[in-house]
Design a protein around this motif. Sequence first.
Motif, mmCIF file in Angstrom:
data_model
loop_
_atom_site.group_PDB
_atom_site.id
_atom_site.type_symbol
_atom_site.label_atom_id
_atom_site.label_comp_id
_atom_site.label_asym_id
_atom_site.label_seq_id
_atom_site.Cartn_x
_atom_site.Cartn_y
_atom_site.Cartn_z
ATOM 1 N N GLY A 85 46.741 37.358 42.554
ATOM 2 C CA GLY A 85 45.045 37.644 42.403
ATOM 3 C C GLY A 85 44.628 36.644 43.799
ATOM 4 N N ASP A 86 43.570 36.036 43.389
ATOM 5 C CA ASP A 86 42.377 35.041 44.473
ATOM 6 C C ASP A 86 43.736 33.823 45.202
ATOM 7 O OD1 ASP A 86 40.413 35.714 42.719
ATOM 8 O OD2 ASP A 86 39.132 34.017 43.185
ATOM 9 N N VAL A 87 44.690 33.479 44.491
ATOM 10 C CA VAL A 87 45.322 32.289 45.643
ATOM 11 C C VAL A 87 46.144 33.789 46.396
ATOM 12 C CG1 VAL A 87 47.537 33.038 44.207
ATOM 13 C CG2 VAL A 87 46.695 30.947 45.230
ATOM 14 N N ILE A 88 46.788 34.937 46.603
ATOM 15 C CA ILE A 88 46.609 35.520 47.961
ATOM 16 C C ILE A 88 46.163 36.230 48.841
ATOM 17 C CG2 ILE A 88 49.317 36.067 46.521
ATOM 18 C CD1 ILE A 88 48.559 38.758 46.473
ATOM 19 N N GLY A 89 44.159 36.157 48.043
ATOM 20 C CA GLY A 89 43.568 36.906 48.953
ATOM 21 C C GLY A 89 43.408 37.653 49.361
ATOM 22 N N GLY A 90 41.865 38.354 49.640
ATOM 23 C CA GLY A 90 41.744 39.891 49.325
ATOM 24 C C GLY A 90 40.184 40.118 48.521
ATOM 25 N N LYS A 91 40.355 40.945 48.143
ATOM 26 C CA LYS A 91 39.273 41.013 47.182
ATOM 27 C C LYS A 91 39.568 40.334 45.808
ATOM 28 C CE LYS A 91 38.043 46.070 47.350
ATOM 29 N NZ LYS A 91 37.297 46.993 47.004
ATOM 30 N N MET A 92 38.870 38.999 45.752
ATOM 31 C CA MET A 92 38.561 38.341 45.090
ATOM 32 C C MET A 92 37.903 38.262 43.188
ATOM 33 S SD MET A 92 38.416 34.153 46.645
ATOM 34 C CE MET A 92 39.554 33.833 47.544
ATOM 35 N N LEU A 93 38.538 38.959 42.637
ATOM 36 C CA LEU A 93 38.024 40.166 40.669
ATOM 37 C C LEU A 93 39.167 39.599 40.230
ATOM 38 C CD1 LEU A 93 36.656 43.432 43.281
ATOM 39 C CD2 LEU A 93 35.466 41.695 42.189
ATOM 40 N N ALA A 94 38.468 39.380 39.248
ATOM 41 C CA ALA A 94 40.345 38.981 38.228
ATOM 42 C C ALA A 94 40.067 40.323 37.202
ATOM 43 C CB ALA A 94 38.894 39.653 37.168
ATOM 44 N N HIS A 95 40.170 41.575 37.529
ATOM 45 C CA HIS A 95 41.071 42.876 37.100
ATOM 46 C C HIS A 95 40.943 43.222 38.656
ATOM 47 C CE1 HIS A 95 37.105 44.301 39.342
ATOM 48 N NE2 HIS A 95 37.266 45.071 39.804
ATOM 49 N N LYS A 96 41.835 43.020 39.778
ATOM 50 C CA LYS A 96 42.263 43.101 40.464
ATOM 51 C C LYS A 96 43.338 42.350 40.552
ATOM 52 C CE LYS A 96 43.983 40.921 44.997
ATOM 53 N NZ LYS A 96 44.568 39.695 46.046
ATOM 54 N N ALA A 97 42.739 40.774 39.753
ATOM 55 C CA ALA A 97 44.139 40.161 40.037
ATOM 56 C C ALA A 97 45.208 40.521 38.333
ATOM 57 C CB ALA A 97 43.521 38.515 39.041
ATOM 58 N N GLU A 98 44.723 41.125 37.002
ATOM 59 C CA GLU A 98 45.529 41.967 36.370
ATOM 60 C C GLU A 98 46.606 43.252 36.736
ATOM 61 O OE1 GLU A 98 42.499 43.435 33.422
ATOM 62 O OE2 GLU A 98 41.609 41.469 33.367
ATOM 63 N N GLU A 99 45.797 43.673 37.408
ATOM 64 C CA GLU A 99 46.797 44.687 38.303
ATOM 65 C C GLU A 99 47.479 44.056 38.758
ATOM 66 O OE1 GLU A 99 46.210 48.051 36.870
ATOM 67 O OE2 GLU A 99 44.985 47.094 36.103
ATOM 68 N N GLU A 100 47.682 43.108 39.751
ATOM 69 C CA GLU A 100 48.716 42.474 40.590
ATOM 70 C C GLU A 100 49.761 42.160 39.437
ATOM 71 O OE1 GLU A 100 46.388 41.434 44.953
ATOM 72 O OE2 GLU A 100 46.257 39.954 43.088
ATOM 73 N N GLY A 101 49.066 41.392 38.147
ATOM 74 C CA GLY A 101 50.280 40.433 37.471
ATOM 75 C C GLY A 101 51.071 41.794 36.479
ATOM 76 N N LEU A 102 50.572 43.002 36.383
ATOM 77 C CA LEU A 102 50.919 44.352 35.257
ATOM 78 C C LEU A 102 52.252 44.385 36.293
ATOM 79 C CD1 LEU A 102 47.910 45.851 33.723
ATOM 80 C CD2 LEU A 102 50.214 43.922 33.086
ATOM 81 N N TYR A 103 51.982 44.261 37.732
ATOM 82 C CA TYR A 103 52.802 45.144 38.629
ATOM 83 C C TYR A 103 53.986 44.214 38.959
ATOM 84 C CZ TYR A 103 54.531 46.716 43.277
ATOM 85 O OH TYR A 103 55.252 46.728 44.344
ATOM 86 N N VAL A 104 53.846 42.942 39.066
ATOM 87 C CA VAL A 104 54.394 42.368 39.182
ATOM 88 C C VAL A 104 55.548 41.665 38.004
ATOM 89 C CG1 VAL A 104 55.560 39.920 39.691
ATOM 90 C CG2 VAL A 104 53.967 40.035 40.735
ATOM 91 N N VAL A 105 54.997 41.442 36.864
ATOM 92 C CA VAL A 105 56.203 41.443 35.636
ATOM 93 C C VAL A 105 56.713 43.431 35.263
ATOM 94 C CG1 VAL A 105 56.198 41.903 33.524
ATOM 95 C CG2 VAL A 105 54.411 40.525 34.230
ATOM 96 N N GLU A 106 56.117 44.324 35.843
ATOM 97 C CA GLU A 106 56.975 45.689 35.757
ATOM 98 C C GLU A 106 57.500 45.888 36.508
ATOM 99 O OE1 GLU A 106 53.944 48.859 35.254
ATOM 100 O OE2 GLU A 106 52.941 48.056 33.189
ATOM 101 N N HIS A 107 58.015 45.556 37.729
ATOM 102 C CA HIS A 107 58.833 45.034 38.698
ATOM 103 C C HIS A 107 59.879 44.126 38.493
ATOM 104 C CE1 HIS A 107 60.789 45.382 43.066
ATOM 105 N NE2 HIS A 107 60.362 43.829 43.207
ATOM 106 N N ILE A 108 59.961 42.984 38.206
ATOM 107 C CA ILE A 108 60.715 42.323 37.281
ATOM 108 C C ILE A 108 61.643 42.607 36.673
ATOM 109 C CG2 ILE A 108 61.066 40.075 36.416
ATOM 110 C CD1 ILE A 108 58.785 38.445 37.818
ATOM 111 N N VAL A 109 61.246 43.781 36.193
ATOM 112 C CA VAL A 109 61.823 44.207 35.029
ATOM 113 C C VAL A 109 62.242 45.162 35.105
ATOM 114 C CG1 VAL A 109 60.663 43.340 32.742
ATOM 115 C CG2 VAL A 109 60.281 45.386 33.809
ATOM 116 N N GLY A 110 62.468 45.967 36.376
ATOM 117 C CA GLY A 110 63.122 47.113 37.038
ATOM 118 C C GLY A 110 62.887 48.313 36.763
#
Length: 473
Positions: free
Chosen positions: A317-342
């Motif tokens: 999300g915003d804390v890493i910069g780039g486009k400061m948009l809610a939907h960008k943060a959501e997509e990054e969160g989904l990506y991280v979680v799915e990466h964590i579970v393999g």
Amino acid sequence: MKKIYDLIVIGSGPGGYVSAIRASQLGLRTAIIEKYQELGGTCLNVGCIPSKSLLDSSKYFSLAKNNYSSHGIFFEKLFFDFKKMMDRKNEVVKNINNGLKYLMNKNKIDLYQGIGSFKNKNTLFLIDRKSLKEKKEIQFQYCIISTGSKPLCLSHLNFNIKNRIISSTEAFHLKEIPKKLIIIGGGIIGLELGSIFNRLGSKVIIIETMDKIISNMDDSLSQEMKKILEKSSIQIETSLSVSNIFRESHEKISVLVKDHNGKEIKFVGDYCLLSIGRKPYTKNLGLENINIKKNKKGFILVNDKLQTSIKNIYAIGDVIGGKMLAHKAEEEGLYVVEHIVGQKPNELNYDLIPSVIYTYPEVASIGRSENEIKEEKIKYNIGIFPMKILGRARISGCTEGFLKMISNKKTDEILGVHIIGDHASDMIMEASVAMEFKSSSEDIYRICHPHPTLSESFKEAALLNLENRSLHM
């Protein structure tokens, strides 16, 4: 026995709460730490949701005042109740807040109120927000930092309604409509808030340091939006640098600016709203305790998997910069979680994150601008179709704007779509889906679009790309 969580999420904005929900769905024992009493972060409480609520309310008033007579609808005495508008905005926020609490319970996500501060790479201190005293320790295997951002202020100033220098946060708590509102910053926030108060009777002046408003979008959008806003009596001043902001009197604030020749100009208003950007919020996180690295502007550094310098700790999300948009943060969160579970989620394509401005008409953009394509020395085709030609636009009475489609001249792949028009925020998704699957403009032209709709502008712009002609122009 202490709980050890598979995943702790710090911050409950769109990126944070979506991450937590998805993690729980995928079987991770999950918790959220939230600093404030209410969930939802900036977006829900002092950002996207309240601004769109007031944009809707003010739009209806403006349409009733200026447009409904053409439909044969008249009012003997039209007026608005600003307190009622604000109360409605607060009720919308409250209802969504309650919905988030329900989702936390439904997905069995533990909620901790306080500040999460790192003790080590597997332990967080839970700190009381007011006293800053430690309440307990929480252990975890993985952590996602999703603490968002705060409005930037000039170094010698502070946001304060009484001092008449405000950010978007304070703007949502005004008790009165400013007679004259000076906005510094011609980006998304400045244009949206300017539109709200202009519709409700404020004289709005937007001051931008760049030579154009919405400078991060395609030039054609900037030029068209400037015409539309000025037509609605918003004053736009570009290529000006702010030299000073000070109280003119008890009820007035002055903004001193200089033009490119060094000439000084003074603007006087009731309030000055700063919308000059946002800064990452990492205060009291204890990043230094585990050596999480940041860049010079304070954004947390991450790799292409969104891992920080500590591999089991991610940031989104915003804390890493780039486009400061809610939907960008959501997509990054989904990506991280799915990466964590393999799982193997698709790599994030930041070019295909839509940007939207909820003015009237709306502005929406995805992909590359024409200037960016030129800089890459790609030969391209371009199709621009005016909204005023569409039957649906004439029916609705919103005939301003256009749809601009850019495609690769050699392959016909769509490279960018830029829209000004009614419901542009919804229409941009056709471009988003098409570009995600690397569609060509011919693909769009060959698809049957319903009539009469605004989406027909896609078909027309696609044909302009292919053959430099359209069906209805």
